[in-house]
Design a protein around this motif. Structure first.
Motif, PDB file in Angstrom:
ATOM      1  N   SER A 152       0.817  -1.213   0.000  1.00 36.78           N
ATOM      2  CA  SER A 152       0.000   0.000   0.000  1.00 36.78           C
ATOM      3  C   SER A 152       0.853   1.267   0.000  1.00 36.78           C
ATOM      4  CB  SER A 152      -0.944   0.017   1.205  1.00 36.78           C
ATOM      5  OG  SER A 152      -0.216   0.138   2.417  1.00 36.78           O
ATOM      6  N   GLN A 153       2.137   1.131   0.352  1.00 37.93           N
ATOM      7  CA  GLN A 153       3.047   2.264   0.322  1.00 37.93           C
ATOM      8  C   GLN A 153       3.969   2.151  -0.898  1.00 37.93           C
ATOM      9  OE1 GLN A 153       3.445   5.069   2.342  1.00 37.93           O
ATOM     10  NE2 GLN A 153       1.461   4.421   3.160  1.00 37.93           N
ATOM     11  N   PRO A 154       4.080   3.201  -1.716  1.00 45.12           N
ATOM     12  CA  PRO A 154       4.978   3.124  -2.872  1.00 45.12           C
ATOM     13  C   PRO A 154       6.428   2.993  -2.431  1.00 45.12           C
ATOM     14  CG  PRO A 154       4.210   5.372  -2.542  1.00 45.12           C
ATOM     15  CD  PRO A 154       3.421   4.516  -1.602  1.00 45.12           C
ATOM     16  N   LEU A 155       7.219   2.315  -3.240  1.00 43.80           N
ATOM     17  CA  LEU A 155       8.665   2.253  -3.034  1.00 43.80           C
ATOM     18  C   LEU A 155       9.285   3.306  -3.952  1.00 43.80           C
ATOM     19  CD1 LEU A 155      11.127   0.841  -1.745  1.00 43.80           C
ATOM     20  CD2 LEU A 155      11.148  -0.696  -3.731  1.00 43.80           C
ATOM     21  N   VAL A 156       9.941   4.301  -3.346  1.00 40.44           N
ATOM     22  CA  VAL A 156      10.466   5.437  -4.098  1.00 40.44           C
ATOM     23  C   VAL A 156      11.958   5.582  -3.799  1.00 40.44           C
ATOM     24  CG1 VAL A 156      10.210   7.890  -4.629  1.00 40.44           C
ATOM     25  CG2 VAL A 156       8.223   6.563  -3.858  1.00 40.44           C
ATOM     26  N   VAL A 157      12.753   5.762  -4.855  1.00 43.90           N
ATOM     27  CA  VAL A 157      14.197   5.896  -4.726  1.00 43.90           C
ATOM     28  C   VAL A 157      14.653   7.090  -5.560  1.00 43.90           C
ATOM     29  CG1 VAL A 157      16.429   4.737  -4.877  1.00 43.90           C
ATOM     30  CG2 VAL A 157      14.332   3.370  -4.618  1.00 43.90           C
ATOM     31  N   THR A 158      15.483   7.946  -4.971  1.00 42.96           N
ATOM     32  CA  THR A 158      16.047   9.081  -5.689  1.00 42.96           C
ATOM     33  C   THR A 158      17.561   9.079  -5.547  1.00 42.96           C
ATOM     34  OG1 THR A 158      14.073  10.433  -5.328  1.00 42.96           O
ATOM     35  CG2 THR A 158      16.089  11.596  -5.914  1.00 42.96           C
ATOM     36  N   LEU A 159      18.235   9.315  -6.665  1.00 43.25           N
ATOM     37  CA  LEU A 159      19.692   9.406  -6.727  1.00 43.25           C
ATOM     38  C   LEU A 159      20.072  10.788  -7.237  1.00 43.25           C
ATOM     39  CD1 LEU A 159      22.676   8.258  -7.051  1.00 43.25           C
ATOM     40  CD2 LEU A 159      21.951   7.582  -9.363  1.00 43.25           C
ATOM     41  N   THR A 160      21.007  11.462  -6.566  1.00 40.42           N
ATOM     42  CA  THR A 160      21.518  12.747  -7.053  1.00 40.42           C
ATOM     43  C   THR A 160      23.027  12.796  -6.836  1.00 40.42           C
ATOM     44  OG1 THR A 160      21.237  13.893  -4.939  1.00 40.42           O
ATOM     45  CG2 THR A 160      19.382  13.969  -6.462  1.00 40.42           C
ATOM     46  N   TRP A 161      23.694  13.589  -7.654  1.00 43.26           N
ATOM     47  CA  TRP A 161      25.109  13.850  -7.450  1.00 43.26           C
ATOM     48  C   TRP A 161      25.456  15.225  -8.005  1.00 43.26           C
ATOM     49  CZ3 TRP A 161      23.120  10.676 -11.134  1.00 43.26           C
ATOM     50  CH2 TRP A 161      23.532  10.834 -12.458  1.00 43.26           C
ATOM     51  N   THR A 162      26.495  15.835  -7.433  1.00 49.12           N
ATOM     52  CA  THR A 162      26.984  17.132  -7.908  1.00 49.12           C
ATOM     53  C   THR A 162      28.045  16.855  -8.960  1.00 49.12           C
ATOM     54  OG1 THR A 162      26.513  18.149  -5.765  1.00 49.12           O
ATOM     55  CG2 THR A 162      28.024  19.326  -7.237  1.00 49.12           C
ATOM     56  N   ASP A 163      27.683  17.073 -10.209  1.00 48.03           N
ATOM     57  CA  ASP A 163      28.544  16.716 -11.331  1.00 48.03           C
ATOM     58  C   ASP A 163      29.657  17.742 -11.508  1.00 48.03           C
ATOM     59  OD1 ASP A 163      28.836  14.730 -13.419  1.00 48.03           O
ATOM     60  OD2 ASP A 163      28.382  16.324 -14.856  1.00 48.03           O
ATOM     61  N   PRO A 164      30.865  17.310 -11.925  1.00 48.08           N
ATOM     62  CA  PRO A 164      31.924  18.285 -12.223  1.00 48.08           C
ATOM     63  C   PRO A 164      31.507  19.202 -13.373  1.00 48.08           C
ATOM     64  CG  PRO A 164      32.812  16.054 -12.065  1.00 48.08           C
ATOM     65  CD  PRO A 164      31.322  15.928 -12.075  1.00 48.08           C
ATOM     66  N   ALA A 165      32.139  20.359 -13.439  1.00 52.33           N
ATOM     67  CA  ALA A 165      31.838  21.312 -14.504  1.00 52.33           C
ATOM     68  C   ALA A 165      32.259  20.756 -15.860  1.00 52.33           C
ATOM     69  CB  ALA A 165      32.546  22.635 -14.229  1.00 52.33           C
ATOM     70  N   ALA A 166      31.410  20.945 -16.850  1.00 50.01           N
ATOM     71  CA  ALA A 166      31.717  20.512 -18.212  1.00 50.01           C
ATOM     72  C   ALA A 166      32.530  21.587 -18.927  1.00 50.01           C
ATOM     73  CB  ALA A 166      30.426  20.239 -18.973  1.00 50.01           C
ATOM     74  N   VAL A 167      33.169  21.208 -20.015  1.00 55.20           N
ATOM     75  CA  VAL A 167      33.917  22.176 -20.818  1.00 55.20           C
ATOM     76  C   VAL A 167      32.935  23.066 -21.579  1.00 55.20           C
ATOM     77  CG1 VAL A 167      35.893  20.646 -21.061  1.00 55.20           C
ATOM     78  CG2 VAL A 167      34.079  20.584 -22.773  1.00 55.20           C
ATOM     79  N   GLU A 168      33.388  24.224 -21.987  1.00 58.67           N
ATOM     80  CA  GLU A 168      32.519  25.167 -22.687  1.00 58.67           C
ATOM     81  C   GLU A 168      32.060  24.614 -24.030  1.00 58.67           C
ATOM     82  OE1 GLU A 168      34.517  28.858 -23.115  1.00 58.67           O
ATOM     83  OE2 GLU A 168      34.555  29.296 -20.970  1.00 58.67           O
ATOM     84  N   ASN A 169      30.825  24.947 -24.376  1.00 55.81           N
ATOM     85  CA  ASN A 169      30.242  24.647 -25.693  1.00 55.81           C
ATOM     86  C   ASN A 169      30.149  23.154 -25.990  1.00 55.81           C
ATOM     87  OD1 ASN A 169      30.067  27.458 -26.286  1.00 55.81           O
ATOM     88  ND2 ASN A 169      32.244  27.441 -26.853  1.00 55.81           N
ATOM     89  N   THR A 170      30.127  22.328 -24.939  1.00 58.18           N
ATOM     90  CA  THR A 170      29.983  20.897 -25.169  1.00 58.18           C
ATOM     91  C   THR A 170      28.536  20.547 -25.498  1.00 58.18           C
ATOM     92  OG1 THR A 170      30.395  18.701 -24.221  1.00 58.18           O
ATOM     93  CG2 THR A 170      29.535  20.387 -22.730  1.00 58.18           C
ATOM     94  N   ILE A 171      28.330  19.495 -26.266  1.00 57.41           N
ATOM     95  CA  ILE A 171      26.981  19.079 -26.624  1.00 57.41           C
ATOM     96  C   ILE A 171      26.287  18.455 -25.424  1.00 57.41           C
ATOM     97  CG2 ILE A 171      25.631  17.512 -28.075  1.00 57.41           C
ATOM     98  CD1 ILE A 171      27.732  17.881 -30.238  1.00 57.41           C
ATOM     99  N   ARG A 172      26.991  17.588 -24.709  1.00 56.49           N
ATOM    100  CA  ARG A 172      26.425  16.975 -23.505  1.00 56.49           C
ATOM    101  C   ARG A 172      27.128  17.532 -22.295  1.00 56.49           C
ATOM    102  NH1 ARG A 172      26.532  10.704 -21.425  1.00 56.49           N
ATOM    103  NH2 ARG A 172      28.450  11.424 -20.465  1.00 56.49           N
ATOM    104  N   THR A 173      26.370  18.186 -21.415  1.00 55.84           N
ATOM    105  CA  THR A 173      26.990  18.842 -20.258  1.00 55.84           C
ATOM    106  C   THR A 173      27.244  17.892 -19.096  1.00 55.84           C
ATOM    107  OG1 THR A 173      24.806  19.508 -19.458  1.00 55.84           O
ATOM    108  CG2 THR A 173      26.004  21.088 -20.835  1.00 55.84           C
ATOM    109  N   LEU A 174      26.621  16.717 -19.087  1.00 58.06           N
ATOM    110  CA  LEU A 174      26.867  15.743 -18.016  1.00 58.06           C
ATOM    111  C   LEU A 174      28.262  15.165 -18.178  1.00 58.06           C
ATOM    112  CD1 LEU A 174      25.393  14.354 -15.588  1.00 58.06           C
ATOM    113  CD2 LEU A 174      24.968  12.445 -17.145  1.00 58.06           C
ATOM    114  N   VAL A 175      29.064  15.211 -17.118  1.00 59.05           N
ATOM    115  CA  VAL A 175      30.423  14.676 -17.156  1.00 59.05           C
ATOM    116  C   VAL A 175      30.434  13.240 -16.656  1.00 59.05           C
ATOM    117  CG1 VAL A 175      32.784  14.932 -16.274  1.00 59.05           C
ATOM    118  CG2 VAL A 175      31.446  16.963 -16.909  1.00 59.05           C
TER     119      VAL A 175
END
Length: 298
Positions: A152-175
């Motif tokens: 009756s209770q949902p199982l909920v999971v959240t993941l977060t992290w502080t990503d390093p800075a990406a290089v300028e003008n990159t297509i994908r900013t996630l490092v």
């Protein structure tokens, strides 16, 4: 998401030298929504520092002296509840009132901030588990197991992290790309953020991993009673190791001692790899893909 329309707030006389007028006013916009989120974050930090999370009473746990921004963010996302939206006609009349069902989305994010759904007290119907500043490196899998006792209770999971800075003008900013995967005792998989891929073969869609965001969430609305393995995978970590935070709520108990036999690899690695189990209890299962293939199921 935090509400910003309309909210009742304090009203001053608008002058620097004058006396404040102790009155209230209704306002709308980001100037109302932002303090709601900021206040929620402050309450979460106070809750963690004062150690309420042990059994739901103050100082029942040791307290987190310096909870990371990633953990506070994870708690906020974890709390999110569905949003109801209005469709209005040309004259401003309500045409339709509906519940947003798919999260996350570009309009309401993960949903509406609701701290009652993450801050566990002694009368809460759910259990809270979290960890902060856990490290994972390239190719590693950090996992733990829970035993759900009430559907009756949902199982909920959240993941977060502080990503390093990406290089300028990159297509994908996630490092650093981490993946959240939840696996049931029957081998059913849930990926963070519930992204579905459709093509001429998978017309109904198939779940795929999120390789763009540093926040991932899994919600199992009606979890079957039994064991679940919760895994954080260092899928692509060029600047590692990467610290992360996670939060889990639901009606469950820790089942670490029972989790060793819960070994599953999605789609049997699709015939392009082997199901691997290594490094004792810290890395229990995952596909070791052939050089020509990649992904959680190769």
């Amino acid at each position: 998401m935090c509400p910003g329309e309309p909210l009742k707030s304090a009203k001053s006389d608008g002058t620097i030298t004058g006396n404040n007028l102790f009155d209230l006013t209704l306002k709308s916009g980001t100037s109302m929504a932002t303090p709601v989120c900021a206040g929620g974050a402050a309450l979460i930090r106070e809750y963690l520092r004062e150690g309420w999370y042990g059994d739901g009473t103050k100082n029942s746990a040791g307290g987190q002296a310096a909870p990371s921004g990633a953990l506070i963010k994870a708690m906020m996302v974890q709390s999110a509840q569905p949003v109801y939206l209005l469709d209005e006609g040309a004259s401003g009349t309500v045409v339709n009132y509906y519940k947003v069902k798919t999260y996350p989305n570009f309009h309401t994010g993960f949903g509406r901030l609701s701290l009652d759904h993450v801050l566990m007290f002694n009368d809460s119907p759910f259990t809270l588990k979290f960890a902060d500043r856990v490290a994972v490196d390239q190719g590693e899998i950090v996992d733990f197991c829970v035993q759900v006792s009430d559907s009756s209770q949902p199982l909920v999971v959240t993941l977060t992290w502080t990503d390093p800075a990406a290089v300028e003008n990159t297509i994908r900013t996630l490092v650093n790309d981490l993946d959240l995967v939840v696996v049931s005792a029957t081998g059913e998989f849930w990926y963070g953020n519930g992204i579905m891929w459709t093509d001429e073969v998978n017309t109904a869609g198939r779940p795929v991993r999120d390789s763009r965001n540093n926040v991932e969430k899994v919600t199992i609305a009606v979890p079957a009673i039994g064991k679940y393995s919760i895994r954080v995978i260092g899928m692509d970590v060029p600047d590692g190791p990467q610290n992360f935070a996670y939060v889990v709520t639901g009606a469950y108990a820790d089942a670490e001692a029972q989790c060793g036999n819960l070994v599953f690899c999605e789609n049997a690695c699709s015939g392009h790899g082997t199901c691997n189990c290594a490094n004792g209890n810290s890395v229990r299962a995952g596909c070791q893909c052939d050089p020509t293939h990649s992904g959680t199921d190769c």
